[in-house]
Scaffold this motif. Structure first.
Motif: not given
Length: 373
Positions: A120-121, A284-295, A301-305, A339-342
């Motif tokens: 995170t920044p 692109a989504h899975e690569m985002g995870h591999w680079l450190g991005l969360f859903h 609907g209760t857990s967020f990045d 990066m939305f979950w689905t």
């Protein structure tokens, strides 16, 4: 020592429904040894990997330290356990003594766990001596990027394809979609030619990175690239997925079984025809995870990045009362974020709905990635 702690296991998949992911590392070595290798270098930044010496100070943890130089940009700290038991960092403290895991949570996984700075920044790779405490493990490695502050980034991507139903030509359009998604968000992808892996055992592989066949496949990935494995199919006994990342982040610069992501081709096909837009979004989504991005929003609907500028879709928007929030329920609340979950439903996709957007802070994480140039 009996380990008692709250641990967040990685969840880094793009779901047809909802599932999770796991990991395994293949290299060997002692947690008390140290070595340094240079993975990449250019005029703007350089990237190195080193093994960190750890000591047992009698408090039940292994501890270690490392120095981030004045031109440090980012780093990933990774811990490994060869028998695939759970590993996790207990603490990671910056040069001012702030334990950044106190706000990010304790991250763990089976055989592999990692911490990315910045994820995170709010946290930067401050110059000075960082210290960590770790549960039982076989080794800890540091991937460090140094150089000038990035205003843009290029990330090298190596695609692979398995099976006999589809060829490299069949995924070319999806790779173009993926590249365009990153380009519109300020990230340039340097795409290498797709490598065909012809061995039949890799046509169908598990989504578990502790599986021996999956491990052997992903271990073929290059150290200094994001490795995308386009696999023909997933075992029918597993919960169906579009794709899965080996980590959040994966093992940047370290040849291992967590050094890549899997995209399942059959999940994106109608008959023998691939949905290139959806497959490109998945990659692109899975690569985002591999680079450190969360859903941005999890299914519940209760857990967020942890980012401040990504839209959240709360469970209060669960219009059909199925205890999950889907894109159709989250229009205007992050449904179009990469990066939305689905993914959107088939009918929404047919109507032109896409997931291609990244927030400024998500772009920041990618630009500062240790493996970016």
């Amino acid at each position: 020592m009996k380990i008692i702690f709250n641990i967040i296991l990685y969840c880094c998949c793009f779901s047809l429904f909802l599932s999770s992911c796991a990991k395994k590392e293949s290299s060997s070595g002692s947690s008390s040894s140290s070595a340094t290798t240079t993975a990449s270098d250019n005029s703007k930044s350089s990237f190195s990997v080193s093994e960190i010496t750890q000591t047992n100070e009698g408090d039940g943890y292994l501890s270690g330290s490392f120095v981030v130089p004045s031109d440090g940009i980012s780093f990933m700290l990774a811990t490994f356990m060869d028998n695939n038991s759970v590993v996790a960092f207990y603490s990671l403290s910056d040069p001012d003594g702030t334990n950044i895991l106190s706000s990010l949570g304790t991250w763990g996984g089976y055989g592999f766990a990692s911490v990315l700075v910045p994820q995170t920044p709010n946290f930067s790779a401050k110059a000075g001596t960082w210290t960590f405490k770790n549960y039982a493990n076989d080794r800890v490695k540091l991937s460090l990027r140094t150089g000038s502050t990035p205003s843009a980034a290029t990330i090298t991507v190596q695609p692979y394809i398995t099976g006999t139903t589809w060829s490299a030509n069949d995924i070319a359009s999806a790779l173009s979609v993926m590249s365009n998604i990153y380009n519109k968000n300020g990230i340039t992808l340097s795409l290498k030619d797709t490598i065909t892996i012809s061995e039949s055992q890799y046509a169908t592989v598990s989504s578990s990175f502790t599986d021996s066949t999956t491990s052997a496949l992903v271990s073929q990935g290059s150290k200094d690239t994001v490795n995308l494995f386009f696999v023909e199919d997933q075992p029918s006994s597993e919960t169906a997925l579009y794709g899965v990342s080996a980590g959040l982040p994966g093992t940047m610069g370290i040849a291992s079984s967590w050094n890549g992501v899997i995209n399942y081709l059959s999940a994106h096909a109608t008959g023998s025809t691939l949905n290139s837009q959806l497959l490109g979004e998945t990659a692109a989504h899975e690569m985002g995870h591999w680079l450190g991005l969360f859903h941005t929003t999890e299914a519940n609907g209760t857990s967020f990045d942890p980012l401040s500028d990504t839209a959240q879709c709360a469970i209060s928007r669960d219009n059909d009362n199925d205890a999950k929030v889907y894109p159709e329920e989250c229009v205007g609340y992050g449904a179009d974020n990469l990066m939305f979950w689905t993914a959107w439903s088939t009918s929404s996709q047919a109507a032109g709905k896409k997931q291609e957007n990244l927030s400024s802070e998500q772009q920041y994480i990618l630009k500062y990635s240790p493996i970016a140039k």
